[in-house]
Design a protein around this motif. Sequence first.
Motif, PDB file in Angstrom:
ATOM      1  N   ARG A  18      55.430  34.575  73.270  1.00  0.00           N
ATOM      2  CA  ARG A  18      56.716  34.465  73.967  1.00  0.00           C
ATOM      3  C   ARG A  18      56.901  35.633  74.935  1.00  0.00           C
ATOM      4  NH1 ARG A  18      59.519  30.678  70.692  1.00  0.00           N
ATOM      5  NH2 ARG A  18      61.542  31.093  71.646  1.00  0.00           N
ATOM      6  N   SER A  19      57.665  35.379  75.986  1.00  0.00           N
ATOM      7  CA  SER A  19      57.902  36.424  76.972  1.00  0.00           C
ATOM      8  C   SER A  19      58.829  37.493  76.391  1.00  0.00           C
ATOM      9  CB  SER A  19      58.522  35.836  78.239  1.00  0.00           C
ATOM     10  OG  SER A  19      58.574  36.835  79.243  1.00  0.00           O
ATOM     11  N   ARG A  20      58.668  38.696  76.903  1.00  0.00           N
ATOM     12  CA  ARG A  20      59.514  39.828  76.554  1.00  0.00           C
ATOM     13  C   ARG A  20      59.444  40.229  75.092  1.00  0.00           C
ATOM     14  NH1 ARG A  20      65.126  38.973  79.397  1.00  0.00           N
ATOM     15  NH2 ARG A  20      65.391  41.139  78.819  1.00  0.00           N
ATOM     16  N   PHE A  21      58.269  39.994  74.462  1.00  0.00           N
ATOM     17  CA  PHE A  21      58.021  40.528  73.117  1.00  0.00           C
ATOM     18  C   PHE A  21      57.160  41.776  73.285  1.00  0.00           C
ATOM     19  CE2 PHE A  21      55.314  40.523  69.176  1.00  0.00           C
ATOM     20  CZ  PHE A  21      56.337  40.844  68.280  1.00  0.00           C
ATOM     21  N   ASN A  22      57.702  42.911  72.895  1.00  0.00           N
ATOM     22  CA  ASN A  22      56.945  44.160  72.996  1.00  0.00           C
ATOM     23  C   ASN A  22      56.094  44.338  71.750  1.00  0.00           C
ATOM     24  OD1 ASN A  22      58.019  44.884  75.490  1.00  0.00           O
ATOM     25  ND2 ASN A  22      59.856  45.715  74.505  1.00  0.00           N
ATOM     26  N   TYR A  23      54.861  44.765  71.949  1.00  0.00           N
ATOM     27  CA  TYR A  23      53.933  44.842  70.820  1.00  0.00           C
ATOM     28  C   TYR A  23      52.888  45.908  71.069  1.00  0.00           C
ATOM     29  CZ  TYR A  23      50.217  43.507  67.606  1.00  0.00           C
ATOM     30  OH  TYR A  23      49.260  43.533  66.634  1.00  0.00           O
ATOM     31  N   SER A  24      52.586  46.700  70.048  1.00  0.00           N
ATOM     32  CA  SER A  24      51.425  47.586  70.157  1.00  0.00           C
ATOM     33  C   SER A  24      50.710  47.696  68.826  1.00  0.00           C
ATOM     34  CB  SER A  24      51.828  48.973  70.660  1.00  0.00           C
ATOM     35  OG  SER A  24      52.399  49.721  69.617  1.00  0.00           O
TER      36      SER A  24
ATOM     37  N   LEU B  66      53.961  36.761  69.844  1.00  0.00           N
ATOM     38  CA  LEU B  66      53.142  37.318  70.928  1.00  0.00           C
ATOM     39  C   LEU B  66      53.044  36.371  72.118  1.00  0.00           C
ATOM     40  CD1 LEU B  66      50.153  39.206  69.300  1.00  0.00           C
ATOM     41  CD2 LEU B  66      51.571  40.023  71.172  1.00  0.00           C
TER      42      LEU B  66
END
Lengths: 470, 470
Positions: free
Chosen positions: B182-188, B180
């Motif tokens: 780090r850049s460009r980690f997609n999360y929902s 989370l």
Amino acid sequence: MEEPTGRLTQKKVAIVGGGLVGALNACYFAKRGFDVEVFETREDIRQAKVVKGRSINLALSHRGRQALKHVGMEDKIVSQGIPMHARMIHSPSGKQSPIPYGKKGQFILSVDRANLNKELLTEAETYPNMKMNFDHKLKDWSPETGLMTFTRLDGSHDQIQADLIVACDGAFSAIRKQFLRRSRFNYSQTYIPHGYMELTMPPVNGEFAMKPNYLHIWPRNTFMMIALPNLDKTFTCTLFMPFDEFEKITTEDEVMEFFQEYFPDTIPLIGVDALKRDYFRLPGQAMVSIKCSPYHIGDKCVLMGDAAHAVVPFYGQGMNAGFEDCIVFDEIMEQLNEDFSAVLPEYTRVRVPDDHAIADLAMYNYIEMRAHVNSKWFLFRKHLDNFLHFFLPNTIVPLYTMVTFTRTRYHKAVDRWQWQDKVINRGLLFGATGAVLGGSYLLIKNPPDINKLIIPTEKMWARLMSFWTS
Amino acid sequence: MEEPTGRLTQKKVAIVGGGLVGALNACYFAKRGFDVEVFETREDIRQAKVVKGRSINLALSHRGRQALKHVGMEDKIVSQGIPMHARMIHSPSGKQSPIPYGKKGQFILSVDRANLNKELLTEAETYPNMKMNFDHKLKDWSPETGLMTFTRLDGSHDQIQADLIVACDGAFSAIRKQFLRRSRFNYSQTYIPHGYMELTMPPVNGEFAMKPNYLHIWPRNTFMMIALPNLDKTFTCTLFMPFDEFEKITTEDEVMEFFQEYFPDTIPLIGVDALKRDYFRLPGQAMVSIKCSPYHIGDKCVLMGDAAHAVVPFYGQGMNAGFEDCIVFDEIMEQLNEDFSAVLPEYTRVRVPDDHAIADLAMYNYIEMRAHVNSKWFLFRKHLDNFLHFFLPNTIVPLYTMVTFTRTRYHKAVDRWQWQDKVINRGLLFGATGAVLGGSYLLIKNPPDINKLIIPTEKMWARLMSFWTS
């Protein structure tokens, strides 16, 4: 500034973050007479030599202006911005065609982010009940007690206890981390495959290199460039492109080839040397869309601005939505007598659907701006929508107009847009089907007698419209 | 167990989490001959007196069984489960109607979570190249070096350096926190408005209180209850209900009133005293759906199971998807010669769309199970789908069958389902329109002469079907 309201027991409001929304919120809470302190991690940008990160200019529109107006800042900020009345579409062949943003006289403003931030900080400091703390990095805080610990530059700690913590600390909010640890907090962060890069287009003979009162767009399907005018007669060009495309361009020659193919008209304006140099100054920057809910914990903490809803920049609403947060919160404070235990849940209830709607719209426009702006159907629909809005100003309002030139709640604007779209598309389908059927019927019944063709009267059209819109 | 493959330099694989997916993965990596260590925060559940949290039983289906088969565990686990051939729908009036899960002979299995976990841990321990560490809480780790620090119960620290870190540490994964940042980690993460509560239905005269080979469902629109059989002849009933409904019930009398109104047939089976007592034992438990991407950092760390994709429990696929992760990773390891720098990105590329698809499907079923199971249209479509599947086994395969009884990739199953649905609905619409038009035509041409009505022949139907499915 205005005089703060008299108050017997002054409650303490801590605002975390002294960016655009933090500084504006400081004015709002100070105006209400609270004992306000702002805590900002970085140094005071008014003394900073280099202002790092984030885009250089922003588009200010109605919502943002209304929020500034409430604290008497609208006229000053507007006078420092450059009106943009239309998009100016640059085709690959160099042809330029304007698409107006709204009706005559409606425009958005290109404003300088750093300058706006400085003005807001200076305005906030005119309130005697407001204290500004720079170089204060949030170390820890408690949603139960409101106790906060900050680390200063020299390593020493500063503790304060607040009655309300307003988190305006941006897309990577430190405050929000505690929200994420709690159960039943909904959260999403979505990085888009595109990055952005800023390039400067200098003045030519002391004048703007292109027409200044436009937001210039070079739509190229998978990528695009835009340019916004600055007060110093430069344009800031922003290139949006998938990261893997950025990575493919590794030499000065490849930069030139790329611009030659897609943006040939900009090469003499940006300048060959500047282009070769500036392209490699920074890599493509990431863009994230963040949605979450709820925005509050108990009666102690609330998220606002990018901390609550970072959006991709393709609707020009990031700052406007953040500024509108301040008005909406203020309106609810008024309705509920500043009772934080009632105001905070109400703010979540009211504001979440609107912020989610604008985040989704910005993501939708991320596709529309690159691709559809080139399509005939898109242009036809834009013109048809504007045409219908002109004749039926209260029935058909283009989405862009509702978002940009009104304070229609974002989610209501989306609902209405979907309804209008259905009506217009049905009308077109109905019209087309009717034309085909009617034409066929006439051709069969009375072959080649052109005089028998029925031209619909204006009254017929009006009845048709009222039927479909009823 | 089988003998590990010979290997010159043994690479170290650290598995974080000794739950279902962690323990199964330990078998997979040990079987490949890696030097495997498992680190689990809690004590060994085989020695634990009370096993806390999580649901008691789970539905094991084809994907999970295939994953167990690969390490020779399928038969043993299946022998300890109870087959469920159909849903058994309980209407408010007490009427029971079965809806089969698939064709004759197809069933899912009710298995005991704790027992399955124990069996997997014991199996993993049969590999000499596998070491189990309990009471090890992850303190810190580096995605660059693979160095990990654990805190033991006594407060001492344990450090190890791994070539690969496999995060199987569940929906609230400690490993994922670094992703989370780090850049460009997609999360929902999305919490649904419903909570769940487990109640036990004891045996009656030493036998199951209801028919055992069914998954019993009491659909009641906004809420529902389900019951799965256990080996000890009890049923575990799970009540799913919005949190605000849970909160409305605060006294024993209100519990009884609620069950009297909605689940009267279960009162004598659960028992009045047990109901009044157990309802207040624990509050409603939250359910979360988690999606993210990518699943890996460099060549050092990969997320699997709930750490990568927690799903709501309404498709019975949480464990099955997690177990299938192990097979998919293993298949890619085979294809790419265990080269982590190639395997990890490929695993993300292949697995993300499937895990996202099953997370979405589970969310979709969250609505379907409560509401549609009661509707006539839903039942009609279930029967029609099963009927078409019987006649056209390769063309029309019900979604539930693809998900539960095959290893069709989840996202392919969804694509195919949407296509089939379009075809079937068009067929129905076409049939209905044709019937109406044809009927009207006949009525106009030849009023009341019933003998003129055309009954479509089987050949006509077959041609119609082939037209719509081509």
